[in-house]
Design an enzyme around this catalytic site. Structure first.
Site, PDB file in Angstrom:
ATOM      1  CD  GLU A  54      -2.490  -1.704   0.052  1.00 48.86           C
ATOM      2  OE1 GLU A  54      -2.772  -0.863  -0.825  1.00 48.86           O
ATOM      3  OE2 GLU A  54      -2.720  -2.913  -0.095  1.00 48.86           O
ATOM      4  CE1 TYR A  65      -2.736  -6.127  -6.284  1.00 45.15           C
ATOM      5  CE2 TYR A  65      -4.286  -6.955  -7.926  1.00 45.15           C
ATOM      6  CZ  TYR A  65      -4.019  -6.200  -6.789  1.00 45.15           C
ATOM      7  OH  TYR A  65      -5.046  -5.532  -6.163  1.00 45.15           O
TER       8      TYR A  65
END
Length: 612
Positions: free
Chosen positions: A305, A392
């Protein structure tokens, strides 16, 4: 119409709002927000302007200068995009929309006191990615439309609020502030209410808009970082310990990618229903409590994050069809941060788990290979339904392939220049490839860029990681097929990542007796690490080891994170001869549904409707 995004009604011929000012009155008794949104345009505009709205009751649209009503229309809902709100302007540079959110707003989860940690006060939070900001306020809900915002949140005094923005003030309500809202000034200024003010001065895509309101507490963990959660000392202490390395990570990120542009990096640990591992809301990352593992390994999610602060938040994919630009870059950046802070072996394990996940996604999408591409066509597709590890892990593999070709120093230089060039912009795959070819000359002769970005499947020059610990674990997993279980001395220093990699690489058709033996020795079904627990329970379902079905049910009722719900529900209902498992899945979902966020509810409903 000239749409710029398959998931939005935003029209390329209309100006994009530069600022949104929100007033939000939280009515917990009805699970609604009575609100106004003042949208400011870069210049006066005449003619229609298109906004996205989902489940919003629009009371009126006004000229903010004169309070005169402006003509507007609201279409019937599209199943993916929601409603098209069209406002007709006549040389206006701003527009005021007065509205109320729906109790079943797709971005909001309203938790009753029994659903919270403390069981005494209610809680509400947002999850706006991918296309759910439009269910909180009318906007041009596409990442191509970056916007600054300010907000005042009127909440019960015993609660407090946090946002993906700078906190300005906590003060008493002022007479007149709520007069235009559906709640009226009387409710706005009622006894026991307070107003929290926030401002976000950097332009962000709407999906990064976020707030949470509840009985919140915090702990300081670094000069730029606080951890917040519900005011439960045990949770706060655990979070502070788990994320003690936050400042180290920020510094590593700055060394790799340039200055941290968001001032603060605070973390909010949400209730268990939060549907993701983390959400990179600027200044205030939202996290699932399943990352509180007690061994600092939850910092892995925090590294991801944090990395979004550069790749995703500073540079953003223009639409969800280019989502890999956010997530592939961030997965690469996360692993560089982990390697710097925790060492190469940790990074190799992480890459190995990702490699395994990527191969599983190829199996998942074998009947719809479009979603194994990096650049996808999502016309008529709900982004929540095709959310996967492909952007991803295939995105990571693409960037790792470039790094191997040009060498790390050259790739690091390229990455810093890329971020500095496109910061606070939203871009597409073509823009990235042009920049890549202009700055790493001849790269298109060495790597098939079109195959990587537009081809299906895993390219032949993708790379499984090599490290001694990774190779050893894969070997031990292969030996399990021959009946050899790991010895206790071999796994004495294993953490969650080692066990996860081991379990992920075991054959899917194991005898139930082997599952029982493995658990008898290592108590994997009781692991506090949900990555390990869920990997084990998936093996148990695959082998129809019914002794563990009670634990499957308990897990599905304890957490709302999609990463665990999707594979567990899918394993229960997919395939033949699953009548008992299908009955279990249907019953558990009926009993647990209200504890899940609306995004998770929708995804599980899609799985069940496909197989039951």
């Amino acid at each position: 119409m000239a749409p710029i995004d398959p998931h939005s009604f935003t029209d390329s011929t209309h100006p994009l709002a530069t600022h949104i000012s929100l007033s939000l009155f939280f009515d917990f008794s009805s699970s609604t927000i009575h609100a106004s949104a003042l949208l400011t345009l870069p210049a006066p505009h005449s003619g229609p302007i298109s906004l996205d709205a989902r489940g919003l009751t629009v009371h009126s649209v006004l000229d903010p200068q004169s309070s005169a009503p402006l003509p507007f229309s609201l279409s019937s809902p599209d199943p993916i995009k929601g409603c098209h709100l069209t406002v007709t302007l006549a040389n206006h540079s701003s527009v005021l929309v007065l509205y109320t959110t729906a109790p079943n707003s797709s971005a909001l989860q309203w938790l009753s006191p029994p659903q919270t940690f403390n069981k005494t006060l209610p809680f509400v939070y947002t999850q706006c990615q991918a296309i759910h900001a439009r269910s909180v306020f009318p906007c041009q809900d596409t990442p191509a439309a970056r916007v600054c915002y300010s907000a005042r949140l009127n909440v019960p005094r015993q609660l407090s609020a946090v946002m993906s923005a700078r906190h300005v003030d906590r003060r008493d309500p002022i007479a007149g502030e709520g007069s235009a809202l559906a709640c009226g000034d009387g409710a706005w200024c009622a006894e026991g209410r307070t107003v929290e003010e926030f401002v976000m001065e950097q332009p962000i895509p709407p999906y990064l808009f976020a707030f949470a309101v509840g009985e919140l507490g915090f702990r300081e963990v670094g000069p730029r970082t606080r951890v917040y959660s519900e005011a439960v000392p045990a949770v706060l202490e655990l979070a502070a310990k788990e994320f003690a390395s936050a400042e180290d990570m920020i510094r590593q990120g700055e060394a790799l990618f340039g200055p941290y542009e968001w001032e603060r990096f605070d973390l909010l640990v949400l209730p268990p229903s939060f549907p993701y591992g983390g959400m990179e809301n600027p200044r205030m990352t939202f996290l699932t409590p399943t990352v509180l593992k007690g061994d600092s390994s939850g910092a892995q999610v925090v590294a991801h994050e944090l990395a979004h602060s550069w790749t995703g938040n500073l540079i953003t994919n223009k639409t969800n069809e280019h989502f890999w630009l956010n997530e592939g870059f961030t997965t690469y950046a996360e692993r560089r941060i982990v390697e710097a802070v925790q060492g190469e072996d940790r990074a190799a394990l992480n890459i190995g788990i990702g490699w395994r996940g990527l191969n599983k996604e190829m199996e998942r999408f074998k009947d719809n290979m479009e979603f194994t591409k990096l650049k996808t066509n999502q016309e008529g597709v709900d982004p929540d339904d095709v959310y996967s590890e492909v952007p991803y892990e295939k995105g990571f593999q693409f960037l790792w392939r470039i790094e191997r070709q040009v060498g790390r120093p050259a790739f690091d230089e390229f990455t810093k220049k890329y971020i500095a060039t496109f910061k606070f912009k939203s871009i597409d795959t073509e823009t990235f490839l042009e920049f890549l070819k202009a700055n790493l000359l001849g790269i298109e002769k060495e790597i098939d860029l079109i195959l990587w970005t537009e081809g299906t499947g895993i390219p032949p020059d993708a790379y499984e990681p090599v490290s001694s610990i990774y190779t050893k674990i894969i070997l031990m997993a292969n030996e399990f097929k021959l009946g050899r279980m790991p010895r206790e001395d071999e796994v004495a220093d294993w953490g969650g990542m080692e066990w996860e990699l081991y379990l992920e690489n075991l054959p899917k058709s194991i005898e139930a007796s082997q599952i029982l033996d493995l658990n008898a020795r290592y108590s994997l079904s009781e692991s506090k690490d949900y990555e390990v627990k869920v990997a084990f329970l998936l093996l148990a379902i695959g082998s129809k080891c019914k002794d563990h079905y009670a634990e499957v049910e308990k897990t599905l009722k304890a957490v709302g994170r999609k990463k665990y719900l999707v594979p567990l529900y899918t394993a229960l209902v997919e395939g033949t001869g699953k009548e008992e498992e299908k009955i279990l899945a249907k019953r558990v979902f009926a009993e647990a549904r209200e504890t899940y966020h609306p995004i998770a509810q929708g995804v599980v409903e899609t799985i069940l409707s496909k197989h039951i």
